[in-house]
Design a protein around this motif. Structure first.
Motif, PDB file in Angstrom:
ATOM      1  N   ALA A 188      -1.008   4.684  -7.371  1.00 50.36           N
ATOM      2  CA  ALA A 188      -1.380   3.528  -8.195  1.00 50.36           C
ATOM      3  C   ALA A 188      -2.610   2.817  -7.646  1.00 50.36           C
ATOM      4  O   ALA A 188      -2.873   2.846  -6.435  1.00 50.36           O
ATOM      5  N   ARG A 189      -3.329   2.182  -8.530  1.00 46.06           N
ATOM      6  CA  ARG A 189      -4.452   1.332  -8.131  1.00 46.06           C
ATOM      7  C   ARG A 189      -3.944  -0.080  -7.903  1.00 46.06           C
ATOM      8  O   ARG A 189      -3.201  -0.628  -8.731  1.00 46.06           O
ATOM      9  N   ILE A 190      -4.347  -0.690  -6.798  1.00 45.44           N
ATOM     10  CA  ILE A 190      -3.959  -2.071  -6.511  1.00 45.44           C
ATOM     11  C   ILE A 190      -5.079  -3.002  -6.974  1.00 45.44           C
ATOM     12  O   ILE A 190      -6.239  -2.827  -6.604  1.00 45.44           O
ATOM     13  N   HIS A 191      -4.715  -3.986  -7.771  1.00 44.92           N
ATOM     14  CA  HIS A 191      -5.665  -4.989  -8.234  1.00 44.92           C
ATOM     15  C   HIS A 191      -5.435  -6.270  -7.421  1.00 44.92           C
ATOM     16  O   HIS A 191      -4.454  -6.984  -7.641  1.00 44.92           O
ATOM     17  N   ASP A 230      -6.639   0.752   5.786  1.00 41.24           N
ATOM     18  CA  ASP A 230      -7.307   1.981   5.396  1.00 41.24           C
ATOM     19  C   ASP A 230      -6.861   2.358   3.978  1.00 41.24           C
ATOM     20  O   ASP A 230      -5.948   3.169   3.788  1.00 41.24           O
ATOM     21  N   PHE A 231      -7.485   1.721   3.000  1.00 42.22           N
ATOM     22  CA  PHE A 231      -7.108   1.938   1.598  1.00 42.22           C
ATOM     23  C   PHE A 231      -8.305   1.600   0.721  1.00 42.22           C
ATOM     24  O   PHE A 231      -8.942   0.562   0.903  1.00 42.22           O
ATOM     25  N   SER A 232      -8.608   2.471  -0.217  1.00 39.81           N
ATOM     26  CA  SER A 232      -9.809   2.254  -1.031  1.00 39.81           C
ATOM     27  C   SER A 232      -9.545   2.166  -2.530  1.00 39.81           C
ATOM     28  O   SER A 232     -10.435   1.774  -3.288  1.00 39.81           O
ATOM     29  N   ASN A 233      -8.327   2.498  -2.964  1.00 41.38           N
ATOM     30  CA  ASN A 233      -8.030   2.521  -4.403  1.00 41.38           C
ATOM     31  C   ASN A 233      -7.625   1.120  -4.876  1.00 41.38           C
ATOM     32  O   ASN A 233      -6.471   0.868  -5.207  1.00 41.38           O
ATOM     33  N   TYR A 234      -8.591   0.206  -4.883  1.00 37.60           N
ATOM     34  CA  TYR A 234      -8.284  -1.165  -5.288  1.00 37.60           C
ATOM     35  C   TYR A 234      -9.483  -1.808  -5.980  1.00 37.60           C
ATOM     36  O   TYR A 234     -10.623  -1.356  -5.863  1.00 37.60           O
ATOM     37  N   ILE A 277       0.834  -1.207   0.000  1.00 37.27           N
ATOM     38  CA  ILE A 277       0.000   0.000   0.000  1.00 37.27           C
ATOM     39  C   ILE A 277       0.867   1.254   0.000  1.00 37.27           C
ATOM     40  O   ILE A 277       0.635   2.194  -0.776  1.00 37.27           O
ATOM     41  N   ASP A 278       1.888   1.268   0.855  1.00 35.64           N
ATOM     42  CA  ASP A 278       2.768   2.436   0.941  1.00 35.64           C
ATOM     43  C   ASP A 278       3.455   2.700  -0.401  1.00 35.64           C
ATOM     44  O   ASP A 278       3.599   3.855  -0.815  1.00 35.64           O
TER      45      ASP A 278
END
Length: 248
Positions: free
Chosen positions: A180-183, A211-215, A172-173
């Motif tokens: 970047a978006r994580i898939h 706490d991460f939403s870009n996935y 995530i970091d």
């Protein structure tokens, strides 16, 4: 991220890795540690008598040669404006890289590797593979020259068990550095089949602690995990694949 280690053998692959490390350092304000391992014959260097190294003409020659190469290497244009620390060590490549990373509190190791095609795409070379499997810090493997290192789409391939949580925050970091978006990717195979409902719950439980939403969440069917990861990476034109090795 404060310190990035790049093992250097002065090959094209090492230069490709160093360029990527420089791109990351510019984004994170990190310093770069370049290390070259002189793997001389054991009859030439006695580790117990390292103080007598200077008396050996052969050692002096190899050291001088390494420093001359380093002089040219650190003047490559992509290092401009960066703090670069260089060293030459008398150790075997694998153990020396691990030792240097621990001694200097390195946050990321960036290594070059010869490219491969077809079924050999996951093969990255013996020393690189050993470091990937045994390092306690993240290892980024670069297999070709990249003019501008950027990460828009990052794959995290996993079985999403509890053990995988220990290193996912680092993924995530790293993703946040490049926005970047994580898939999130689970490969379903006939030999290790699971239902979509169970997989979705497992991934949801896994992400509940972060706490991460870009996935995105992805379940991909293939005949093997390796082929599934590579096929999915091609499908979305991924920039990077992240794996938790579990030391194996």
């Amino acid at each position: 991220m404060k310190r990035i280690l790049v093992p250097i053998d002065f090959s094209k692959e090492a230069e490709c890795a160093a360029k990527v490390a420089a791109d990351i350092a510019k984004k994170t304000g990190s310093e770069i540690h370049l290390v070259h391992m002189l793997e001389l014959p054991v009859t030439t260097v006695d580790p117990a008598e390292m103080n007598s190294v200077s008396s050996e003409p052969q050692i002096i020659y190899f050291m001088k040669l390494a420093h001359e190469k380093f002089e040219k290497f650190v003047n490559l244009p992509f290092f401009k404006g960066l703090k670069v620390i260089q060293s030459v060590q008398f150790q075997h490549a694998f153990s020396g890289i691990i030792s240097e990373s621990e001694k200097n509190n390195i946050d990321l190791i960036v290594m070059g590797s010869q490219g491969a095609s077809g079924l050999q795409e996951m093969f990255i070379g013996s020393n690189t593979e050993k470091v990937v499997r045994r390092s306690r810090i993240p290892v980024l493997v670069i297999k070709k020259r990249i003019e501008e290192f950027k990460v828009d789409n990052l794959i995290f391939a996993s079985d999403f068990n509890k053990e995988s949580k220990t290193t996912f925050q680092r993924v995530i970091d790293f993703a946040k550095v490049f926005d970047a978006r994580i898939h999130l990717l689970y490969i379903n195979t006939i030999h290790n089949f699971n239902t979509t409902k169970n997989i979705e719950k497992r991934i949801a439980d896994f992400m509940a602690d972060f706490d991460f939403s870009n996935y995105t969440t992805n379940i991909y069917n293939d005949i093997s995990i390796e082929k599934g990861i590579l096929s999915f990476a091609r499908d979305i034109d991924a920039d990077l694949i992240a794996l938790n090795t579990h030391g194996r």
